[in-house]
Design a protein around this motif. Structure first.
Motif, PDB file in Angstrom:
ATOM      1  N   TYR A  87       0.856  -1.180   0.000  1.00  0.00           N
ATOM      2  CA  TYR A  87       0.000   0.000   0.000  1.00  0.00           C
ATOM      3  C   TYR A  87       0.891   1.229   0.000  1.00  0.00           C
ATOM      4  O   TYR A  87       1.791   1.352   0.827  1.00  0.00           O
ATOM      5  CB  TYR A  87      -0.899   0.014   1.241  1.00  0.00           C
ATOM      6  CG  TYR A  87      -1.830   1.207   1.305  1.00  0.00           C
ATOM      7  CD1 TYR A  87      -2.988   1.239   0.539  1.00  0.00           C
ATOM      8  CD2 TYR A  87      -1.542   2.302   2.118  1.00  0.00           C
ATOM      9  CE1 TYR A  87      -3.848   2.338   0.590  1.00  0.00           C
ATOM     10  CE2 TYR A  87      -2.388   3.399   2.177  1.00  0.00           C
ATOM     11  CZ  TYR A  87      -3.541   3.406   1.410  1.00  0.00           C
ATOM     12  OH  TYR A  87      -4.382   4.495   1.449  1.00  0.00           O
ATOM     13  N   TRP A  88       0.671   2.132  -0.959  1.00  0.00           N
ATOM     14  CA  TRP A  88       1.464   3.355  -1.026  1.00  0.00           C
ATOM     15  C   TRP A  88       0.664   4.478  -0.382  1.00  0.00           C
ATOM     16  O   TRP A  88      -0.332   4.946  -0.930  1.00  0.00           O
ATOM     17  CB  TRP A  88       1.790   3.701  -2.477  1.00  0.00           C
ATOM     18  CG  TRP A  88       2.786   2.753  -3.104  1.00  0.00           C
ATOM     19  CD1 TRP A  88       3.243   1.593  -2.579  1.00  0.00           C
ATOM     20  CD2 TRP A  88       3.433   2.913  -4.369  1.00  0.00           C
ATOM     21  NE1 TRP A  88       4.137   0.994  -3.432  1.00  0.00           N
ATOM     22  CE2 TRP A  88       4.274   1.783  -4.540  1.00  0.00           C
ATOM     23  CE3 TRP A  88       3.385   3.876  -5.367  1.00  0.00           C
ATOM     24  CZ2 TRP A  88       5.054   1.600  -5.675  1.00  0.00           C
ATOM     25  CZ3 TRP A  88       4.167   3.694  -6.495  1.00  0.00           C
ATOM     26  CH2 TRP A  88       4.997   2.582  -6.649  1.00  0.00           C
ATOM     27  N   ALA A  89       1.113   4.927   0.781  1.00  0.00           N
ATOM     28  CA  ALA A  89       0.426   5.985   1.522  1.00  0.00           C
ATOM     29  C   ALA A  89       0.761   7.351   0.949  1.00  0.00           C
ATOM     30  O   ALA A  89       1.882   7.593   0.480  1.00  0.00           O
ATOM     31  CB  ALA A  89       0.811   5.927   2.995  1.00  0.00           C
ATOM     32  N   ASP A 104       6.660   4.636   1.485  1.00  0.00           N
ATOM     33  CA  ASP A 104       6.023   5.806   2.096  1.00  0.00           C
ATOM     34  C   ASP A 104       7.047   6.885   2.423  1.00  0.00           C
ATOM     35  O   ASP A 104       6.796   8.080   2.212  1.00  0.00           O
ATOM     36  CB  ASP A 104       5.247   5.398   3.342  1.00  0.00           C
ATOM     37  CG  ASP A 104       4.215   4.319   3.060  1.00  0.00           C
ATOM     38  OD1 ASP A 104       3.647   4.337   1.951  1.00  0.00           O
ATOM     39  OD2 ASP A 104       3.991   3.462   3.930  1.00  0.00           O
ATOM     40  N   PHE A 105       8.199   6.495   2.956  1.00  0.00           N
ATOM     41  CA  PHE A 105       9.266   7.452   3.212  1.00  0.00           C
ATOM     42  C   PHE A 105       9.676   8.142   1.911  1.00  0.00           C
ATOM     43  O   PHE A 105       9.805   9.368   1.854  1.00  0.00           O
ATOM     44  CB  PHE A 105      10.489   6.744   3.811  1.00  0.00           C
ATOM     45  CG  PHE A 105      10.396   6.448   5.283  1.00  0.00           C
ATOM     46  CD1 PHE A 105      10.904   7.333   6.224  1.00  0.00           C
ATOM     47  CD2 PHE A 105       9.822   5.264   5.734  1.00  0.00           C
ATOM     48  CE1 PHE A 105      10.829   7.055   7.586  1.00  0.00           C
ATOM     49  CE2 PHE A 105       9.741   4.976   7.089  1.00  0.00           C
ATOM     50  CZ  PHE A 105      10.245   5.875   8.018  1.00  0.00           C
ATOM     51  N   LEU A 200      -0.203   1.196  -8.524  1.00  0.00           N
ATOM     52  CA  LEU A 200      -0.115   1.782  -7.185  1.00  0.00           C
ATOM     53  C   LEU A 200       0.174   3.282  -7.262  1.00  0.00           C
ATOM     54  O   LEU A 200      -0.306   4.063  -6.440  1.00  0.00           O
ATOM     55  CB  LEU A 200       0.963   1.074  -6.370  1.00  0.00           C
ATOM     56  CG  LEU A 200       0.632  -0.349  -5.909  1.00  0.00           C
ATOM     57  CD1 LEU A 200       1.875  -1.036  -5.370  1.00  0.00           C
ATOM     58  CD2 LEU A 200      -0.452  -0.334  -4.856  1.00  0.00           C
ATOM     59  N   TRP A 201       0.969   3.674  -8.248  1.00  0.00           N
ATOM     60  CA  TRP A 201       1.294   5.086  -8.450  1.00  0.00           C
ATOM     61  C   TRP A 201       0.040   5.861  -8.848  1.00  0.00           C
ATOM     62  O   TRP A 201      -0.214   6.957  -8.353  1.00  0.00           O
ATOM     63  CB  TRP A 201       2.370   5.191  -9.510  1.00  0.00           C
ATOM     64  CG  TRP A 201       2.847   6.560  -9.884  1.00  0.00           C
ATOM     65  CD1 TRP A 201       2.714   7.179 -11.097  1.00  0.00           C
ATOM     66  CD2 TRP A 201       3.586   7.481  -9.058  1.00  0.00           C
ATOM     67  NE1 TRP A 201       3.299   8.415 -11.082  1.00  0.00           N
ATOM     68  CE2 TRP A 201       3.850   8.634  -9.845  1.00  0.00           C
ATOM     69  CE3 TRP A 201       4.034   7.442  -7.743  1.00  0.00           C
ATOM     70  CZ2 TRP A 201       4.552   9.733  -9.346  1.00  0.00           C
ATOM     71  CZ3 TRP A 201       4.724   8.537  -7.252  1.00  0.00           C
ATOM     72  CH2 TRP A 201       4.981   9.665  -8.056  1.00  0.00           C
ATOM     73  N   LEU A 213      -8.207   9.880   2.827  1.00  0.00           N
ATOM     74  CA  LEU A 213      -7.397   9.310   3.895  1.00  0.00           C
ATOM     75  C   LEU A 213      -7.916   7.939   4.292  1.00  0.00           C
ATOM     76  O   LEU A 213      -9.123   7.708   4.317  1.00  0.00           O
ATOM     77  CB  LEU A 213      -7.408  10.227   5.124  1.00  0.00           C
ATOM     78  CG  LEU A 213      -6.932  11.671   4.928  1.00  0.00           C
ATOM     79  CD1 LEU A 213      -7.143  12.468   6.213  1.00  0.00           C
ATOM     80  CD2 LEU A 213      -5.475  11.718   4.503  1.00  0.00           C
ATOM     81  N   ASN A 214      -6.986   7.031   4.611  1.00  0.00           N
ATOM     82  CA  ASN A 214      -7.332   5.724   5.151  1.00  0.00           C
ATOM     83  C   ASN A 214      -6.649   5.557   6.508  1.00  0.00           C
ATOM     84  O   ASN A 214      -5.563   6.099   6.735  1.00  0.00           O
ATOM     85  CB  ASN A 214      -6.894   4.603   4.201  1.00  0.00           C
ATOM     86  CG  ASN A 214      -7.738   4.571   2.948  1.00  0.00           C
ATOM     87  OD1 ASN A 214      -8.958   4.528   3.015  1.00  0.00           O
ATOM     88  ND2 ASN A 214      -7.092   4.597   1.787  1.00  0.00           N
TER      89      ASN A 214
END
Length: 222
Positions: A87-89, A104-105, A200-201, A213-214
């Motif tokens: 999952y990409w936040a 994510d970083f 995902l991108w 938001l999730n």
């Protein structure tokens, strides 16, 4: 976990000048605070102040400021944080959760550097094989010029280093806002198509556009 999250805020907030927030900044902070809690709102406030503080810095100084800021958050695998294998936040989800994995970083650093005016041509999100860890990993690469060797922003090794100094990383492919490359050795790689090939991108950018938001399945914010 709670102690570290508290120390994070105590260390960070006094260390930066506070600027007047824009309307969009205030809306983001309010939305994140309502969704994740007051601490999350304070992290977003700190992020927006870092951006404001860094606006007139050199590109090298911007890299350091952004890398140091985000590297203070927790590293947590997606399956433990989101209950998903991958999952990409968004940056707001990453800050709201106080945790994330290497993607994510890197994503948060990439979009912050873009906001600070660094040209997309100078930046890549790079998938690598972390040899010592025997796992895939993501870093941000910055190319000062088109022919330059890049430097890497990483959460495993917090020191920004030339790519040739990171013998522990084996490049696989890279992308930015418009392009996808297959990597050849440690060079810039061969153009392989558009980054829109990455589902995902696309999902990430759609959520950023709507500020969706999730919530994570586990609380790392105390």
């Amino acid at each position: 976990m709670r102690k570290r999250a508290t120390l994070f805020l105590l260390f960070l907030l006094p260390s930066i000048m506070t600027f007047a927030l824009s309307d969009s900044d205030s809306q983001w902070i309010e939305k994140v605070a309502n969704f994740y809690g007051d601490r999350a709102g304070k992290r977003v406030t700190a992020w927006r102040n870092v951006v404001a503080n860094s606006a007139n810095l050199s590109e090298t100084e911007k890299l350091a400021a952004v890398n140091n800021f985000f590297n203070q958050l927790y590293f947590v695998n997606d399956i433990d944080l989101w209950g998903k294998k991958d999952y990409w936040a968004t940056p707001l989800e990453f800050l709201g959760s106080a945790a994330g994995d290497c993607e994510d970083f890197s994503i948060a650093k990439y979009f912050t550097l873009r906001e600070l005016g660094i040209d997309d041509k100078k930046l890549r999100l790079v998938y690598v094989k972390a040899i010592k860890l025997n796992q895939f990993h993501m870093v941000v690469a910055y190319y000062p010029t088109a022919s330059s060797e890049p430097v890497l922003l990483d959460n495993i090794d917090p020191e920004i280093k030339m790519a040739s100094k990171r013998r522990d990383l084996l490049p696989v492919y890279s992308f930015n806002g418009s392009r996808l490359w297959l990597m050849k050795e440690r060079g810039k790689g061969e153009l392989a198509g558009k980054s829109s090939r990455l589902g995902l991108w696309n999902d990430l950018r759609a959520r950023m556009g709507t500020v969706k938001l999730n919530k994570p399945i586990k609380n790392y914010d105390g």
